[in-house]
Write an enzyme that holds these catalytic residues in place. Structure first.
Site, PDB file in Angstrom:
ATOM      1  N   CYS A  19       0.865  -1.175   0.000  1.00 51.21           N
ATOM      2  CA  CYS A  19       0.000   0.000   0.000  1.00 51.21           C
ATOM      3  C   CYS A  19       0.903   1.228   0.000  1.00 51.21           C
ATOM      4  O   CYS A  19       1.717   1.396   0.921  1.00 51.21           O
ATOM      5  CB  CYS A  19      -0.866  -0.027   1.257  1.00 51.21           C
ATOM      6  SG  CYS A  19      -1.889   1.433   1.485  1.00 51.21           S
ATOM      7  N   CYS A  54      -1.062   3.619  -6.562  1.00 53.54           N
ATOM      8  CA  CYS A  54      -1.969   3.023  -5.571  1.00 53.54           C
ATOM      9  C   CYS A  54      -2.161   1.584  -6.004  1.00 53.54           C
ATOM     10  O   CYS A  54      -2.439   1.323  -7.184  1.00 53.54           O
ATOM     11  CB  CYS A  54      -3.300   3.770  -5.564  1.00 53.54           C
ATOM     12  SG  CYS A  54      -4.585   2.927  -4.593  1.00 53.54           S
TER      13      CYS A  54
HETATM   14  N1  DGL Z   1      -3.998   0.595  -1.969  1.00 53.17           N
HETATM   15  C1  DGL Z   1      -3.587   1.733  -1.316  1.00 53.17           C
HETATM   16  C2  DGL Z   1      -2.394   2.446  -1.868  1.00 53.17           C
HETATM   17  O1  DGL Z   1      -1.572   1.820  -2.511  1.00 53.17           O
HETATM   18  C3  DGL Z   1      -4.520   2.557  -0.491  1.00 53.17           C
HETATM   19  C4  DGL Z   1      -5.781   2.992  -1.079  1.00 53.17           C
HETATM   20  C5  DGL Z   1      -6.673   3.598  -0.023  1.00 53.17           C
HETATM   21  O2  DGL Z   1      -7.041   2.859   0.890  1.00 53.17           O
HETATM   22  O3  DGL Z   1      -6.984   4.793  -0.107  1.00 53.17           O
HETATM   23  O4  DGL Z   1      -2.214   3.615  -1.666  1.00 53.17           O
END
Ligand code: DGL
Length: 284
Positions: free
Chosen positions: A93, A203
């Site tokens: 993430c 993301c």
């Molecule tokens: N998948 C996440 C990232 O890479 C977070 C997305 C979220 O929860 O806002 O930033």
């Protein structure tokens, strides 16, 4: 991808579910299902590894939460994974990496690999001199992202684009419906209109939208997602620490902080096969 650094304290001593050697699992987590786009690369690079995956879907999206909140979630999840014997962690993430990787590395003595938007490869690859970074507000507003752009962005104009609402659509399993398409188009079109020929998926949820992105951006725009590079970085870190990679076929265990049935319903589509999901309950 995050370089590893710094002095670390010993890990918490709990040994629940502990196994030894290469059977010890690798813990991977995200605010929700996005980290599955990284997990698939980890599985490809480390076929024998036992993998634990935590989706913090009860708290997704992280993108608009405070850094302090995300740090607390990341610590609770890392503790849970370490208690289950994790020998390495992947913060799958970008938002959690920006908010929490420094504190995670100060608390846990094990390899911790994180995500960061692939600004460097994009700045090297662009022919138009304009790159577009799609990521959450949390990532784009972080000090880590500002440093990244300062380090690698001088070779190109870096346009940033938060995409509010998109993670929620993906969490709901809507990868190609009209709402997802119009949200994504509103994010991508301004970048293309400004001359971006390279898009960075900052993301981990967004690679699930690759078919839609391809349609919107056309064949001439490069779309960079760092999942494969992160999986290779993890394998390097394990090799450096002398960790055997094991043999045979590894297993996966999934946990969710939301209703487990929700993730169970999504796994056939997002992971490629059905699997049971256990509840993630933090001791914190
Ligand atoms: N998948 C996440 C990232 O890479 C977070 C997305 C979220 O929860 O806002 O930033």
């Amino acid at each position: 991808m995050e370089p590893h650094s710094g002095e670390r304290a010993p890990p918490p001593s709990s040994g629940r579910g502990r196994v030894e050697g290469p059977a010890r699992p690798i813990g991977v987590f995200d605010s929700g299902v996005g980290g599955l786009t990284v997990l698939r690369h980890v599985r490809a690079v480390l076929p024998a590894a036992n993998l634990l995956y935590v989706a913090d879907s009860a708290h997704a999206p992280y993108g608009d939460k405070s850094a302090a909140f995300i740090e607390a979630r990341a610590l609770a999840i890392a503790e849970f994974l370490v208690e289950r014997g994790a020998r390495a962690l992947v913060v799958a993430c970008n938002t959690a990496t920006a908010a929490a990787i420094t504190v995670l590395r100060s608390r846990f003595e094990l390899p911790i690999v994180g995500m960061e938007p692939a600004v460097k490869p994009a700045a090297e690859a662009t022919r138009s001199g304009v790159i577009g970074v799609l990521a959450t507000s949390g990532t784009l507003e972080s000090g880590k992202f500002a440093e990244l752009v300062q380090r690698h962005g001088s070779q190109a104009r870096v346009l940033v684009q938060p995409c509010p609402g998109l993670v929620e659509r993906i969490e709901a399993g809507d990868l190609d419906g009209p709402q997802t398409r119009s949200l994504l188009a509103a994010c991508v079109e301004p970048l293309l209109a400004a001359g971006a020929d390279t898009l960075v998926l900052g993301c981990t949820h967004y690679p699930f939208l690759m078919p839609l992105l391809r349609q919107l951006a056309g064949p001439r725009v490069a779309i960079i997602e760092p999942g494969a590079a992160v999986a290779r970085q993890l394998a390097r870190r394990l090799a450096e620490t002398g960790d055997a990679l094991g043999e045979g076929e590894g297993s996966e265990r999934f946990y969710s902080s939301a209703e487990p049935a929700r993730l169970e319903a999504l796994l056939p589509r997002l992971w490629g096969r059905a699997a049971a999901v256990a509840p993630f309950v933090s001791g914190r």
